[in-house]
Enzyme design. Structure first.
Site, PDB file in Angstrom:
ATOM      1  N   THR A   9       0.842  -1.198   0.000  1.00 16.52           N
ATOM      2  CA  THR A   9       0.000   0.000   0.000  1.00 16.52           C
ATOM      3  C   THR A   9       0.876   1.245   0.000  1.00 16.52           C
ATOM      4  OG1 THR A   9      -1.495  -1.296   1.348  1.00 16.52           O
ATOM      5  CG2 THR A   9      -1.988   1.035   1.169  1.00 16.52           C
TER       6      THR A   9
ATOM      7  N   ILE B 104      -1.374  12.726 -12.788  1.00 16.85           N
ATOM      8  CA  ILE B 104      -1.968  11.407 -12.557  1.00 16.85           C
ATOM      9  C   ILE B 104      -3.462  11.509 -12.829  1.00 16.85           C
ATOM     10  CG2 ILE B 104      -2.296  11.832 -10.079  1.00 16.85           C
ATOM     11  CD1 ILE B 104      -1.694   8.855  -9.679  1.00 16.85           C
TER      12      ILE B 104
ATOM     13  N   HIS C  56      -2.958 -10.464  -3.945  1.00 12.63           N
ATOM     14  CA  HIS C  56      -3.332 -11.423  -4.974  1.00 12.63           C
ATOM     15  C   HIS C  56      -4.825 -11.676  -5.071  1.00 12.63           C
ATOM     16  CE1 HIS C  56      -1.877 -13.612  -1.442  1.00 12.63           C
ATOM     17  NE2 HIS C  56      -3.065 -14.126  -1.546  1.00 12.63           N
TER      18      HIS C  56
END
Ligand code: GDP
Length: 593
Positions: free
Chosen positions: A19, A38, A81
Site C-alpha cells: 500500500t 496522474i 493477490h
C-alpha cells in the site's frame, strides 16, 4: 503501432509495504508538475509518460530510444493477490506486469511465495521491489531519489549488507526456478528478474523501479499492448448496488474501447447477459467534486487500458472475475456468447469422481485454487462459487464414504449456510474455511498428513509386535495345559495373544497370558522377566529351558512392515525382524515378498 499502457499490479506478503508503494507511486504522480500528473480511474491510477519522464529524469533517455513508447502505466489501486486472481483473462492474466514487493529485512515470506505461484501460473512477468531499504541497520538518509546514487553514499559495510540481502533473494528465486539479479547488474532483462531496492517511505528507488517497468513493457510486451486488431474486452472486478446508480460493475478495460452505444456480453452463474450500459462512469477530478456523494462523471466512451464503472439494471448477479466483451454487431454478440459459455464450462467443475468440494467467492479465486489443488494432485469433484449449502454437504458425505480425505469442503471466503452447518456437524463433515489461498490448501494438506499418520499409528498398533525372548532356566511353573514358564524379553515388546516360533521357524503357539508379580499384564518390555502361559504344548516336548523364541508375524503383516513401518521399529527390532524373515525364508521362500 498503437501501444496502450500496461496494467501493473502490486503483490507481496502482508506488511511488506504494498500500500505504501502504491501511495508513493500515486504521490509521485500528484507531485508531477506537468499537466495531468496522474488520472484517477475506477480501481486504478494512470501515470502518463510525462510524469514518469519527470520522475525518472536522465534515466528516461534510454527508454525514449524505443520505437514503441508506452503512453504511461495503469496501476491497479488495490494490492494483493485477491484482486490479481480476479484480473484473469483467457489463457492468462489481464495484468501485464507485476511488482512483487519483498521486505528487505525479512526476505521471502509465505504470501510472497503464494504471489509468485499465482504469477507463475498466469505467466505474468514481474519485477522485485526490495522494500524498506531505509530500515537496513545503519542506512544513511540521503537527498537523492535514485537508489544507485543512494547506495554509493552508504558505508562499505551497508553496501555489503545490501548485496547480501539481494543475494538471499537471488538464492530463493533460483531455488524456485528463476534467474534474478540487482537491476544494475542485469545483462538480459528477458531471462533475469530485476531486483530494485527501494524505500516506499522515503521514495528512494522509485525512479529506477518505474524505469525498469516501462523498459520491460516497451521491450517485451509490445505484442500484448499493440491495439491493432484486438477485440474490445474488459474484466469485471466488482459488482455492487449503489445509491442513485442501481446495479453497477467496476471494470478494467484491457483492450479496445467501450462506447455507451455498444452492446456488452458478460457472464452470470447460469446465463449470459447481453445488454447496453445505461451509463459509463469515471471518477470526477477532485477539483470538480462539489458533493462527495457525487463522485462520478458520465462519459460517452473510454479507451483501454482503463478502470471504469458501468451502470445497468441487467448487471445484477454478474460474476466478478468474468470477462466482459464489447460487441459492435450481431455476429460479435453470438461469438462472445459462445465464448463465455465455453469459458464458464471450463471454470466450474462438477463430476462424479471422488474429490474435494470447493466453494469460492469469485471465479478468479476459484481458478487459482483449482490450479493449486491440481498441482498438489488433490482431485476435485466440484468447484463452484457461492456459499456452502446443504447439497454440497450431502455430496461430500457420499464422497467421504469412499475416501475420508476427499470427503471435505474447502470454503474460500464464502458463507456457510445454517442448514449446511447443521448437516456438516451431524455428518462429521470437515469444512476448511479460509481467506488466504495458501493457508486453505496448506491446512487441508496438513490435516491429510496428520490424519494419515494417525491412521498409520492405529494400523501399526494392530500388527504383531517384533520381539525376541528367552525361556529362563529353572523357571518351569507348570508343564502343560497350559504350560507356564518364566521368560525374559530380550528385544521389543511382547504382548498377549501373539503367535511365536522357535529359532528353526516352527510355530509353537500363542502367548496366552503374561504375568508380572502374579498380576496379569498385557505386555512386557525388553529387559522385563515375566511368567508366560501357552496352551496346547508341553515343556520338554515342544519347548525347552534356555530356548530362544521370536514373535511370528504372518507374511502379509511382515510385508506391510517392510513397505511402510520399518521406521517405526528400533534398530534392535529391525535386526530381529530381519532374523525372523531369514528364518521363515529358509522354510518358505515366498515369506514376506
Ligand atoms: P502492505 O500490507 O503490504 O500493504 O504494507 P503497508 O504499506 O501497509 O506497510 C506496512 C508497514 O510498513 C507500515 O507501517 C508502513 O508504514 C511500513 N513501511 C512500508 N514501506 C516502508 C519503507 O519503505 N520503509 C519503512 N521504514 N517502513 C515502511
Amino acid at each position: 503501432m498503437q501501444i496502450r499502457q500496461p496494467i501493473v499490479v502490486v503483490l507481496g506478503h502482508v506488511d511488506s509495504g504494498k500500500t505504501s508503494l502504491l501511495d508513493r507511486i500515486r504521490g509521485t504522480g500528484v507531485q508531477g508538475r506537468e499537466a495531468g500528473g496522474i488520472t484517477q480511474h475506477i480501481g486504478a491510477s494512470f501515470l502518463p509518460t510525462e510524469t514518469i519522464k519527470e520522475t525518472c529524469g536522465p534515466l528516461y533517455k534510454k527508454l525514449q530510444e524505443s520505437e514503441n513508447q508506452v503512453p504511461g502505466i495503469l496501476v491497479i489501486d488495490t494490492p494483493g493477490h485477491e484482486v490479481f486472481t480476479n484480473l484473469r483473462a483467457r489463457g492468462g492474466s489481464a495484468a501485464d506486469i507485476a511488482i512483487l514487493v519483498v521486505d528487505v529485512n525479512r526476505g521471502f515470506q509465505p504470501q510472497t511465495n503464494e504471489s509468485l505461484k499465482i504469477l507463475q501460473s498466469r505467466k505474468v512477468p514481474f519485477v522485485v521491489a526490495l522494500n524498506k531499504c531505509d530500515q537496513i541497520s545503519g542506512w544513511r538518509k540521503s537527498d537523492t531519489k535514485f537508489i544507485t546514487q543512494a547506495i554509493k553514499e552508504q558505508d562499505q559495510f551497508i553496501q555489503t549488507d545490501l548485496d547480501q540481502k539481494i543475494y538471499d533473494v537471488v538464492g530463493t528465486l533460483s531455488v524456485l526456478g528463476y534467474q534474478s539479479e540487482a537491476f544494475y547488474r542485469v545483462k538480459d532483462f528477458k531471462s533475469e528478474i530485476a531486483i530494485v531496492p527501494i524505500s516506499a517511505r522515503s521514495g528512494v528507488g522509485i525512479p529506477e523501479l518505474l524505469a525498469v517497468l516501462v523498459g520491460l513493457t516497451q521491450q517485451y510486451l509490445q505484442k500484448r499492448l499493440d491495439q491493432k486488431e484486438k477485440e474490445s474486452r474488459g474484466i469485471v472486478l466488482e459488482v455492487n448496488e449503489e445509491i442513485g446508480l442501481g446495479h453497477t460493475a467496476n471494470i478494467i478495460l484491457i483492450d479496445g474501447s467501450i462506447k455507451k452505444t455498444d452492446t456488452i456480453v458478460v457472464a452470470k452463474r447460469d446465463s449470459v447477459i447481453i445488454t447496453k450500459p445505461k451509463a459509463i462512469l469515471l471518477p470526477k477530478p477532485l477539483d470538480e467534486m462539489r458533493d462527495p456523494r457525487d463522485k462520478f462523471k458520465p462519459v460517452q466512451s473510454v479507451d483501454a487500458a482503463a478502470g471504469l464503472k458501468i451502470a445497468s439494471p441487467d448487471l445484477e448477479g454478474v460474476l466478478p472475475g468474468s470477462t466482459l466483451y464489447i460487441a459492435s454487431n450481431e455476429d460479435d454478440v453470438k461469438k462472445y456468447t459462445k465464448l463465455i459459455e465455453s469459458e464458464m464450462k471450463s471454470v466450474f467443475i462438477d463430476t462424479e469422481t471422488n474429490g474435494v468440494v470447493l466453494k469460492c467467492d469469485t471465479i478468479g479465486s476459484l481458478e487459482a485454487i483449482v490450479e493449486m489443488l491440481r498441482r498438489s494432485q488433490v482431485p476435485i469433484s466440484k468447484a463452484d462459487i457461492g456459499p456452502v449449502n446443504r447439497r454440497d454437504i450431502m455430496e461430500t458425505r457420499a464422497i467421504k464414504e469412499n475416501d475420508r480425505h476427499l470427503g471435505v469442503v474447502l470454503a474460500f471466503n464464502v458463507k456457510i449456510l445454517p442448514d449446511a452447518k447443521e448437516e456438516s456437524e451431524s455428518g462429521h463433515i470437515k469444512i476448511f474455511e479460509d481467506k488466504i489461498i495458501y493457508s486453505l490448501i496448506d491446512n487441508y494438506n496438513a490435516w491429510v498428513s496428520e490424519d494419515t499418520a494417525n491412521e498409520d499409528d492405529a494400523i501399526f498398533a494392530e500388527l504383531t509386535p517384533i520381539s525376541k525372548f528367552t525361556f529362563l532356566k529353572g523357571y518351569v511353573f507348570r508343564n502343560t495345559d497350559p504350560a507356564v514358564f518364566g521368560i525374559r524379553v530380550d528385544v521389543g515388546t511382547l504382548k498377549q495373544k501373539i503367535p511365536f516360533m522357535n529359532k528353526d521357524g516352527r510355530k509353537i503357539g500363542l502367548v496366552h497370558q503374561l504375568q508380572l508379580d502374579k498380576k496379569t499384564v498385557t505386555s512386557a518390555k525388553a529387559g522385563q522377566e515375566v511368567a508366560c502361559s501357552v496352551q496346547g504344548i508341553t515343556i520338554g516336548r515342544q519347548i525347552f529351558e534356555e530356548e530362544v523364541f521370536y514373535t511370528f508375524p504372518p507374511s502379509h503383516e511382515a510385508k506391510k512392515i517392510l513397505a511402510k513401518f520399518m521406521h517405526k521399529l528400533s534398530s534392535e527390532e529391525q535386526e530381529i525382524f530381519n532374523e525372523i524373515i531369514e528364518i521363515q525364508r529358509k522354510k518358505d521362500a515366498a515369506y514376506a515378498y
